[in-house]
Design a protein around this motif. Structure first.
Motif, PDB file in Angstrom:
ATOM      1  N   ILE A 251       0.858  -1.186   0.000  1.00  0.00           N
ATOM      2  CA  ILE A 251       0.000   0.000   0.000  1.00  0.00           C
ATOM      3  C   ILE A 251       0.892   1.233   0.000  1.00  0.00           C
ATOM      4  N   VAL A 252       0.629   2.167  -0.893  1.00  0.00           N
ATOM      5  CA  VAL A 252       1.347   3.430  -0.936  1.00  0.00           C
ATOM      6  C   VAL A 252       0.393   4.531  -0.467  1.00  0.00           C
ATOM      7  N   VAL A 253       0.865   5.349   0.467  1.00  0.00           N
ATOM      8  CA  VAL A 253       0.042   6.410   1.050  1.00  0.00           C
ATOM      9  C   VAL A 253       0.734   7.745   0.808  1.00  0.00           C
ATOM     10  N   THR A 254      -0.023   8.754   0.444  1.00  0.00           N
ATOM     11  CA  THR A 254       0.584  10.039   0.111  1.00  0.00           C
ATOM     12  C   THR A 254       1.025  10.811   1.356  1.00  0.00           C
ATOM     13  N   THR A 255       0.124  11.128   2.281  1.00  0.00           N
ATOM     14  CA  THR A 255       0.483  11.971   3.428  1.00  0.00           C
ATOM     15  C   THR A 255       0.813  11.136   4.659  1.00  0.00           C
ATOM     16  N   ASN A 256       1.581  11.730   5.569  1.00  0.00           N
ATOM     17  CA  ASN A 256       1.970  10.953   6.751  1.00  0.00           C
ATOM     18  C   ASN A 256       0.829  10.790   7.758  1.00  0.00           C
ATOM     19  N   ILE A 257      -0.146  11.702   7.755  1.00  0.00           N
ATOM     20  CA  ILE A 257      -1.315  11.516   8.622  1.00  0.00           C
ATOM     21  C   ILE A 257      -2.106  10.299   8.157  1.00  0.00           C
ATOM     22  N   LEU A 258      -2.364  10.216   6.865  1.00  0.00           N
ATOM     23  CA  LEU A 258      -3.049   9.044   6.335  1.00  0.00           C
ATOM     24  C   LEU A 258      -2.196   7.787   6.481  1.00  0.00           C
TER      25      LEU A 258
ATOM     26  N   ALA B 122       7.344   7.548  -7.671  1.00  0.00           N
ATOM     27  CA  ALA B 122       6.267   7.540  -8.664  1.00  0.00           C
ATOM     28  C   ALA B 122       6.047   6.134  -9.205  1.00  0.00           C
ATOM     29  N   ALA B 123       7.142   5.405  -9.412  1.00  0.00           N
ATOM     30  CA  ALA B 123       7.031   4.021  -9.884  1.00  0.00           C
ATOM     31  C   ALA B 123       6.370   3.138  -8.825  1.00  0.00           C
ATOM     32  N   GLU B 124       6.654   3.396  -7.548  1.00  0.00           N
ATOM     33  CA  GLU B 124       6.035   2.623  -6.469  1.00  0.00           C
ATOM     34  C   GLU B 124       4.520   2.802  -6.474  1.00  0.00           C
ATOM     35  N   ILE B 125       4.061   4.008  -6.790  1.00  0.00           N
ATOM     36  CA  ILE B 125       2.622   4.261  -6.860  1.00  0.00           C
ATOM     37  C   ILE B 125       1.977   3.363  -7.902  1.00  0.00           C
ATOM     38  N   GLU B 126       2.613   3.256  -9.055  1.00  0.00           N
ATOM     39  CA  GLU B 126       2.020   2.485 -10.152  1.00  0.00           C
ATOM     40  C   GLU B 126       2.158   0.976  -9.965  1.00  0.00           C
ATOM     41  N   ARG B 127       2.967   0.551  -8.991  1.00  0.00           N
ATOM     42  CA  ARG B 127       3.098  -0.884  -8.699  1.00  0.00           C
ATOM     43  C   ARG B 127       2.293  -1.302  -7.475  1.00  0.00           C
ATOM     44  N   ALA B 128       1.612  -0.349  -6.831  1.00  0.00           N
ATOM     45  CA  ALA B 128       0.935  -0.628  -5.564  1.00  0.00           C
ATOM     46  C   ALA B 128      -0.333  -1.447  -5.767  1.00  0.00           C
ATOM     47  N   ALA B 129      -0.670  -2.221  -4.736  1.00  0.00           N
ATOM     48  CA  ALA B 129      -1.961  -2.904  -4.724  1.00  0.00           C
ATOM     49  C   ALA B 129      -3.075  -1.928  -4.386  1.00  0.00           C
ATOM     50  N   LEU B 130      -2.714  -0.834  -3.675  1.00  0.00           N
ATOM     51  CA  LEU B 130      -3.687   0.189  -3.298  1.00  0.00           C
ATOM     52  C   LEU B 130      -2.942   1.484  -3.028  1.00  0.00           C
ATOM     53  N   VAL B 131      -3.475   2.590  -3.527  1.00  0.00           N
ATOM     54  CA  VAL B 131      -2.940   3.920  -3.225  1.00  0.00           C
ATOM     55  C   VAL B 131      -3.965   4.659  -2.368  1.00  0.00           C
ATOM     56  N   VAL B 132      -3.529   5.105  -1.211  1.00  0.00           N
ATOM     57  CA  VAL B 132      -4.377   5.862  -0.293  1.00  0.00           C
ATOM     58  C   VAL B 132      -3.942   7.325  -0.369  1.00  0.00           C
ATOM     59  N   HIS B 133      -4.833   8.200  -0.815  1.00  0.00           N
ATOM     60  CA  HIS B 133      -4.503   9.621  -0.879  1.00  0.00           C
ATOM     61  C   HIS B 133      -5.636  10.443  -0.295  1.00  0.00           C
ATOM     62  N   ASN B 134      -5.341  11.683   0.062  1.00  0.00           N
ATOM     63  CA  ASN B 134      -6.329  12.528   0.712  1.00  0.00           C
ATOM     64  C   ASN B 134      -7.388  13.003  -0.273  1.00  0.00           C
ATOM     65  N   GLY B 135      -6.924  13.566  -1.391  1.00  0.00           N
ATOM     66  CA  GLY B 135      -7.860  14.094  -2.372  1.00  0.00           C
ATOM     67  C   GLY B 135      -8.387  15.463  -2.001  1.00  0.00           C
ATOM     68  N   LEU B 136      -9.373  15.941  -2.762  1.00  0.00           N
ATOM     69  CA  LEU B 136      -9.965  17.278  -2.616  1.00  0.00           C
ATOM     70  C   LEU B 136      -8.912  18.369  -2.763  1.00  0.00           C
ATOM     71  N   GLY B 137      -7.896  18.104  -3.584  1.00  0.00           N
ATOM     72  CA  GLY B 137      -6.908  19.128  -3.904  1.00  0.00           C
ATOM     73  C   GLY B 137      -5.795  19.318  -2.905  1.00  0.00           C
ATOM     74  N   LEU B 138      -5.668  18.461  -1.899  1.00  0.00           N
ATOM     75  CA  LEU B 138      -4.646  18.677  -0.866  1.00  0.00           C
ATOM     76  C   LEU B 138      -3.235  18.476  -1.407  1.00  0.00           C
ATOM     77  N   GLU B 139      -2.970  17.304  -2.000  1.00  0.00           N
ATOM     78  CA  GLU B 139      -1.604  16.961  -2.407  1.00  0.00           C
ATOM     79  C   GLU B 139      -1.315  17.538  -3.796  1.00  0.00           C
ATOM     80  N   GLU B 140      -1.107  18.843  -3.849  1.00  0.00           N
ATOM     81  CA  GLU B 140      -0.971  19.523  -5.132  1.00  0.00           C
ATOM     82  C   GLU B 140       0.268  19.080  -5.908  1.00  0.00           C
ATOM     83  N   GLY B 141       1.314  18.683  -5.205  1.00  0.00           N
ATOM     84  CA  GLY B 141       2.537  18.281  -5.879  1.00  0.00           C
ATOM     85  C   GLY B 141       2.571  16.825  -6.316  1.00  0.00           C
ATOM     86  N   VAL B 142       1.573  16.050  -5.915  1.00  0.00           N
ATOM     87  CA  VAL B 142       1.571  14.617  -6.201  1.00  0.00           C
ATOM     88  C   VAL B 142       0.338  14.198  -7.003  1.00  0.00           C
TER      89      VAL B 142
END
Length: 306
Positions: A30-37, A71-91
């Motif tokens: 699982i790849v997660v974008t933010t450290n809170i998530l 970036a490659a890890e994201i595309e190989r993940a079984a699941l990507v957990v991200h915040n959404g609603l425009g938070l992670e503008e750089g990712v």
């Protein structure tokens, strides 16, 4: 070696490479974008699934960037957990690329009963900062748990469900404690001024009034004008605000300028608003961050009138 044997060996070596290049690589982890998530996800999965968190401690979720390897890890993940609603503008573009490549993803904020900004230049846009309300975090944890059980092959379902129940109990305990702690603040003092708009969910849940923000936006990438600061200083004087709350991982120069500009005795108090800290930094987990912020807000708004 006979020619046919050499050909067979060559083809056998080439097939895995062709499979990898055509998207047949087995997805895992699982790849997660933010450290809170990341903290919430690890609380749910425990040791059942490897979890990779992209955002480092103390980073700004609006502006942090990732490497080509990540970036490659994201595309190989079984699941990507991200915040959404425009938070992670750089990712965001990397997450969008993963979606296009068929990677299962979950935009957690969209599953946590989102609200809209109500003032300044972000008005009408969805607010991604759901984690300031522990009841919304409860929704987020349930959504992450369900997605893990659905999308991650071979996961220990019993372990994930047990971890989820335990953590939801801790969130319920946190919620009750925050409610009691904030109850000690008089209604006339429940007024928030922050460095940018990050506490809308907390304000709605616990009965605070948001007077304004130093950066009149939901992102740290914006900047205030002189008239913005003048208007907020006047609002602070009118409301009798006693404290300005600034993110501990960001420079607080503008907040201090504003405090001086009011002509009143206004404290600038650091909070951990958008990122966890390294271990020992006071907010290494979501639970620790929420407790530290609650204590800081309660103390800051219980002081003498400026």
């Amino acid at each position: 070696m006979r020619r046919t044997t050499r050909l067979f060996v060559a083809v056998a070596m080439l097939v895995p490479l062709l499979v990898a290049c055509t998207g047949g690589t087995e997805r895992s982890g699982i790849v997660v974008t933010t450290n809170i998530l990341g903290d919430l996800t690890r609380a749910v999965v425990g040791d059942a699934v490897p979890v990779t968190v992209l955002m480092q401690a103390g980073a700004d979720p609006h502006s942090f960037a990732i490497s080509a390897r990540q970036a490659a890890e994201i595309e190989r993940a079984a699941l990507v957990v991200h915040n959404g609603l425009g938070l992670e503008e750089g990712v965001a573009r990397h997450v969008q690329a993963a979606v296009a490549a068929g990677v299962p993803t979950i935009a957690v904020a969209e599953r946590a009963d989102p609200i809209q900004y109500t003032s300044d230049e972000s008005a009408g846009q969805p607010d991604p900062h759901f984690w300031t309300d522990p009841a919304r975090v409860r929704m987020a944890v349930e959504a992450i748990s369900a997605e893990v059980l659905t999308e991650v092959d071979g996961v220990d379902a019993d372990a994930v469900q047990a971890n989820t129940r335990r953590y939801l109990g801790e969130l319920d305990q946190l919620d009750r404690w925050m409610t009691d702690r904030f109850a000690a603040i008089g209604a006339e003092r429940r007024q928030l001024v922050t460095d940018h708009h990050v506490f809308g969910y907390l304000a709605q849940r616990f009965g605070f009034r948001v007077i304004g923000a130093v950066i009149p936006s939901g992102t740290t990438l914006a900047s205030p004008s002189a008239s913005d600061l003048d208007g907020l200083a006047a609002a602070i004087r009118t409301a009798g605000v006693t404290a300005i709350f600034a993110d501990s991982s960001q420079p607080d120069r503008l907040s201090r300028v504003l405090a001086e500009h009011t002509g009143l005795r206004v404290q600038v108090i650091a909070l951990h608003t958008e990122s966890l800290t390294a271990p020992g930094g006071g907010a290494a987990t979501y639970l620790e961050m929420a407790r530290a912020n609650t204590e800081a807000i309660a103390r800051g708004l219980s002081g003498p009138t400026p």
